[in-house]
Design a protein around this motif. Structure first.
Motif, PDB file in Angstrom:
ATOM      1  N   PHE A  55       0.842  -1.200   0.000  1.00  0.00           N
ATOM      2  CA  PHE A  55       0.000   0.000   0.000  1.00  0.00           C
ATOM      3  C   PHE A  55       0.884   1.259   0.000  1.00  0.00           C
ATOM      4  CE2 PHE A  55      -2.661   3.082   2.528  1.00  0.00           C
ATOM      5  CZ  PHE A  55      -3.675   3.238   1.600  1.00  0.00           C
ATOM      6  N   VAL A  56       1.915   1.270   0.844  1.00  0.00           N
ATOM      7  CA  VAL A  56       2.808   2.431   0.910  1.00  0.00           C
ATOM      8  C   VAL A  56       3.474   2.640  -0.449  1.00  0.00           C
ATOM      9  CG1 VAL A  56       4.914   3.365   1.972  1.00  0.00           C
ATOM     10  CG2 VAL A  56       3.239   2.174   3.388  1.00  0.00           C
ATOM     11  N   ASP A  57       4.004   1.571  -1.028  1.00  0.00           N
ATOM     12  CA  ASP A  57       4.658   1.664  -2.350  1.00  0.00           C
ATOM     13  C   ASP A  57       3.719   2.292  -3.370  1.00  0.00           C
ATOM     14  OD1 ASP A  57       7.180   0.680  -1.903  1.00  0.00           O
ATOM     15  OD2 ASP A  57       6.572  -1.420  -2.141  1.00  0.00           O
ATOM     16  N   GLU A  58       2.497   1.761  -3.443  1.00  0.00           N
ATOM     17  CA  GLU A  58       1.515   2.244  -4.438  1.00  0.00           C
ATOM     18  C   GLU A  58       1.188   3.717  -4.207  1.00  0.00           C
ATOM     19  OE1 GLU A  58      -0.927  -1.992  -4.787  1.00  0.00           O
ATOM     20  OE2 GLU A  58      -1.794  -0.321  -3.674  1.00  0.00           O
ATOM     21  N   ALA A  94       3.235  11.243  -6.008  1.00  0.00           N
ATOM     22  CA  ALA A  94       4.175  11.950  -6.884  1.00  0.00           C
ATOM     23  C   ALA A  94       4.758  13.235  -6.290  1.00  0.00           C
ATOM     24  CB  ALA A  94       3.468  12.259  -8.212  1.00  0.00           C
ATOM     25  N   GLY A  95       5.149  13.176  -5.026  1.00  0.00           N
ATOM     26  CA  GLY A  95       5.847  14.330  -4.442  1.00  0.00           C
ATOM     27  C   GLY A  95       4.948  15.310  -3.711  1.00  0.00           C
ATOM     28  N   LYS A  96       3.636  15.054  -3.663  1.00  0.00           N
ATOM     29  CA  LYS A  96       2.733  15.923  -2.889  1.00  0.00           C
ATOM     30  C   LYS A  96       3.154  15.902  -1.417  1.00  0.00           C
ATOM     31  CE  LYS A  96      -2.062  16.747  -2.767  1.00  0.00           C
ATOM     32  NZ  LYS A  96      -3.382  16.400  -3.204  1.00  0.00           N
ATOM     33  N   PRO A  97       3.153  17.054  -0.727  1.00  0.00           N
ATOM     34  CA  PRO A  97       3.513  17.028   0.704  1.00  0.00           C
ATOM     35  C   PRO A  97       2.704  15.961   1.443  1.00  0.00           C
ATOM     36  CG  PRO A  97       3.369  19.284  -0.055  1.00  0.00           C
ATOM     37  CD  PRO A  97       2.915  18.419  -1.204  1.00  0.00           C
ATOM     38  N   LEU A  98       3.405  15.151   2.230  1.00  0.00           N
ATOM     39  CA  LEU A  98       2.781  13.953   2.798  1.00  0.00           C
ATOM     40  C   LEU A  98       3.040  13.822   4.292  1.00  0.00           C
ATOM     41  CD1 LEU A  98       1.297  11.228   2.314  1.00  0.00           C
ATOM     42  CD2 LEU A  98       3.519  10.223   1.775  1.00  0.00           C
ATOM     43  N   VAL A  99       1.981  13.410   4.993  1.00  0.00           N
ATOM     44  CA  VAL A  99       2.084  13.054   6.406  1.00  0.00           C
ATOM     45  C   VAL A  99       1.783  11.561   6.504  1.00  0.00           C
ATOM     46  CG1 VAL A  99       1.142  13.410   8.718  1.00  0.00           C
ATOM     47  CG2 VAL A  99       1.251  15.329   7.118  1.00  0.00           C
ATOM     48  N   VAL A 100       2.689  10.796   7.087  1.00  0.00           N
ATOM     49  CA  VAL A 100       2.450   9.369   7.315  1.00  0.00           C
ATOM     50  C   VAL A 100       2.055   9.217   8.785  1.00  0.00           C
ATOM     51  CG1 VAL A 100       3.485   7.074   7.345  1.00  0.00           C
ATOM     52  CG2 VAL A 100       4.051   8.666   5.512  1.00  0.00           C
ATOM     53  N   ALA A 101       0.848   8.697   9.019  1.00  0.00           N
ATOM     54  CA  ALA A 101       0.350   8.553  10.387  1.00  0.00           C
ATOM     55  C   ALA A 101       0.422   7.087  10.814  1.00  0.00           C
ATOM     56  CB  ALA A 101      -1.095   9.051  10.471  1.00  0.00           C
ATOM     57  N   THR A 102       1.047   6.837  11.946  1.00  0.00           N
ATOM     58  CA  THR A 102       1.143   5.483  12.497  1.00  0.00           C
ATOM     59  C   THR A 102       0.876   5.546  14.004  1.00  0.00           C
ATOM     60  OG1 THR A 102       3.499   5.719  13.016  1.00  0.00           O
ATOM     61  CG2 THR A 102       2.946   4.741  10.870  1.00  0.00           C
ATOM     62  N   HIS A 103       0.491   4.429  14.592  1.00  0.00           N
ATOM     63  CA  HIS A 103       0.415   4.410  16.057  1.00  0.00           C
ATOM     64  C   HIS A 103       1.833   4.330  16.630  1.00  0.00           C
ATOM     65  CE1 HIS A 103      -0.847   3.851  20.093  1.00  0.00           C
ATOM     66  NE2 HIS A 103      -0.099   2.773  20.198  1.00  0.00           N
ATOM     67  N   LEU A 133      10.376   1.198   6.339  1.00  0.00           N
ATOM     68  CA  LEU A 133       9.453   2.285   5.980  1.00  0.00           C
ATOM     69  C   LEU A 133      10.236   3.579   5.753  1.00  0.00           C
ATOM     70  CD1 LEU A 133       6.533   3.466   5.716  1.00  0.00           C
ATOM     71  CD2 LEU A 133       6.651   3.936   8.172  1.00  0.00           C
ATOM     72  N   MET A 134      11.178   3.866   6.661  1.00  0.00           N
ATOM     73  CA  MET A 134      11.930   5.120   6.555  1.00  0.00           C
ATOM     74  C   MET A 134      12.754   5.170   5.282  1.00  0.00           C
ATOM     75  SD  MET A 134      10.755   6.694   9.050  1.00  0.00           S
ATOM     76  CE  MET A 134      11.658   8.172   9.419  1.00  0.00           C
ATOM     77  N   GLU A 135      13.218   4.015   4.845  1.00  0.00           N
ATOM     78  CA  GLU A 135      13.988   3.984   3.597  1.00  0.00           C
ATOM     79  C   GLU A 135      13.100   4.411   2.421  1.00  0.00           C
ATOM     80  OE1 GLU A 135      16.411   0.434   3.398  1.00  0.00           O
ATOM     81  OE2 GLU A 135      16.445   0.709   1.218  1.00  0.00           O
ATOM     82  N   LEU A 136      11.850   3.942   2.429  1.00  0.00           N
ATOM     83  CA  LEU A 136      10.911   4.336   1.369  1.00  0.00           C
ATOM     84  C   LEU A 136      10.617   5.836   1.450  1.00  0.00           C
ATOM     85  CD1 LEU A 136       8.286   1.426   1.593  1.00  0.00           C
ATOM     86  CD2 LEU A 136      10.027   1.756  -0.170  1.00  0.00           C
ATOM     87  N   LEU A 137      10.399   6.314   2.680  1.00  0.00           N
ATOM     88  CA  LEU A 137      10.050   7.733   2.861  1.00  0.00           C
ATOM     89  C   LEU A 137      11.234   8.631   2.508  1.00  0.00           C
ATOM     90  CD1 LEU A 137       7.941   7.671   6.167  1.00  0.00           C
ATOM     91  CD2 LEU A 137       7.248   7.166   3.821  1.00  0.00           C
ATOM     92  N   GLU A 138      12.419   8.140   2.823  1.00  0.00           N
ATOM     93  CA  GLU A 138      13.647   8.898   2.553  1.00  0.00           C
ATOM     94  C   GLU A 138      13.773   9.219   1.062  1.00  0.00           C
ATOM     95  OE1 GLU A 138      15.765   9.692   5.151  1.00  0.00           O
ATOM     96  OE2 GLU A 138      16.995  10.834   3.747  1.00  0.00           O
ATOM     97  N   ARG A 142      15.612  12.724   6.343  1.00  0.00           N
ATOM     98  CA  ARG A 142      14.879  13.919   5.910  1.00  0.00           C
ATOM     99  C   ARG A 142      13.428  13.909   6.383  1.00  0.00           C
ATOM    100  NH1 ARG A 142      11.868  12.947   1.284  1.00  0.00           N
ATOM    101  NH2 ARG A 142      11.707  15.173   0.885  1.00  0.00           N
ATOM    102  N   VAL A 143      13.098  12.958   7.254  1.00  0.00           N
ATOM    103  CA  VAL A 143      11.711  12.844   7.729  1.00  0.00           C
ATOM    104  C   VAL A 143      11.570  13.474   9.115  1.00  0.00           C
ATOM    105  CG1 VAL A 143       9.806  11.255   8.200  1.00  0.00           C
ATOM    106  CG2 VAL A 143      11.489  10.674   6.437  1.00  0.00           C
ATOM    107  N   LEU A 144      10.685  14.475   9.205  1.00  0.00           N
ATOM    108  CA  LEU A 144      10.358  15.065  10.500  1.00  0.00           C
ATOM    109  C   LEU A 144       9.406  14.117  11.213  1.00  0.00           C
ATOM    110  CD1 LEU A 144      10.271  17.468  12.504  1.00  0.00           C
ATOM    111  CD2 LEU A 144       8.347  18.355  11.172  1.00  0.00           C
ATOM    112  N   CYS A 145       9.747  13.704  12.437  1.00  0.00           N
ATOM    113  CA  CYS A 145       8.919  12.748  13.176  1.00  0.00           C
ATOM    114  C   CYS A 145       8.333  13.436  14.412  1.00  0.00           C
ATOM    115  CB  CYS A 145       9.761  11.553  13.612  1.00  0.00           C
ATOM    116  SG  CYS A 145      10.432  10.609  12.234  1.00  0.00           S
TER     117      CYS A 145
END
Ligand SMILES: [Fe+2]
Ligand SMILES: [Fe+2]
Length: 270
Positions: free
Chosen positions: A140-143, A149-158, A180-185, A208-211
């Motif tokens: 799902f994350v990959d897709e 395509a580069g839209k500003p993104l927030v990834v929400a997890t517990h 996951l961080m490798e994909l987000l990076e 480069r991910v603000l957590c």
């Protein structure tokens, strides 16, 4: 401006029960709902609340019914992902009619806010306190990363991936978070990750991910950095986190932690 409020770790129990015999989590969520409703005129348009897991303390149908009953008073729609205190099937059954609830598999979704999007991921590993993303979650994350395509993104997890500095919580974080961080990076747009689980307001930078970890409306996980510290909860003031898109020269998503404690009315600066 598009906006949402993160509510996390509500740990709802059956009526009359307390968590660990001391934390009135039901009253805390009612207080959060009232506080948010009272602040709405001052906050402007808010699209929804996002609940980042541990909706209930034990994942029972009764607790989900109680959660729904309290949240029915919130003057905002809400969407949610599960945490380690949730039960995926019970949560799915309780909220099967919600537009964001998938009929099978991980409870994950994408919410588009216009200038940014939020990707809600399911990190619940039934029977464990730590979190893991499943193979379907990674697919799902990959897709979604390709589609966005580069839209500003927030990834929400517990479960967070960043360390909190509280050893017991860091041992129970998102154990396969590195993948996951490798994909987000490698995502081409601005990206941040928002989580719960630690019940404290914590911010860190991983690559480069603000957590960010949001505080909870109810108890906190106590921060005591002494070697002989006992892992404990603390009845600190509850809070939720407000996120809003800011347009202009420094456009982007800003966040503001909103205390649930009543304070004196605002006083104009002289
Ligand atoms: Fe929690
Ligand atoms: Fe948790």
């Amino acid at each position: 401006m598009p906006a949402f409020i993160q509510i996390t770790d509500t740990h709802i129990v059956e009526k009359g029960h307390l968590v660990c015999g001391v934390s009135d989590t039901n009253a805390a969520l009612r207080k959060a709902v009232n506080s948010i409703n009272n602040r709405l005129p001052a906050l402007g348009q808010i699209d929804c609340a996002i609940v980042t897991g541990d909706l209930t303390d034990n994942g029972t149908p009764e607790e989900y019914a109680h959660f729904a009953e309290i949240m029915a008073d919130l003057k905002l729609p809400w969407i949610a992902i599960p945490g380690n205190h949730d039960n995926r099937n019970a949560m799915r059954n309780a909220f099967a009619r919600q537009h964001w609830m998938p009929s099978f598999g991980p409870i994950q979704w994408l919410q588009d806010f216009g200038p940014f999007a939020v990707l809600g991921l399911d990190t619940l590993l039934e029977g464990a306190h730590h979190g893991e993303l499943s193979a379907p979650a990674f697919t799902f994350v990959d897709e979604q990363l390709i589609k966005l395509a580069g839209k500003p993104l927030v990834v929400a997890t517990h479960h967070p991936w960043m360390y909190s500095g509280i050893p017991e919580m860091d041992a129970d974080n998102l154990r396969n978070g590195a993948r996951l961080m490798e994909l987000l990076e490698h995502y081409s747009g601005p990206i941040r990750m928002i989580s719960g689980h630690v019940h404290r307001a914590i911010t860190g930078q991983v690559g480069r991910v603000l957590c960010q970890i949001s505080p909870s409306p109810c108890h906190s996980v106590n921060r005591d950095q002494r070697k002989d510290a006992v892992h404990s909860l603390a009845l600190e003031p509850g809070a939720v986190t407000f996120f809003t898109w800011h347009d202009g020269a420094q456009s982007g998503l800003i966040s503001d932690i909103l205390s649930l404690e009543k304070s004196a009315p605002p006083v104009p600066f002289e």
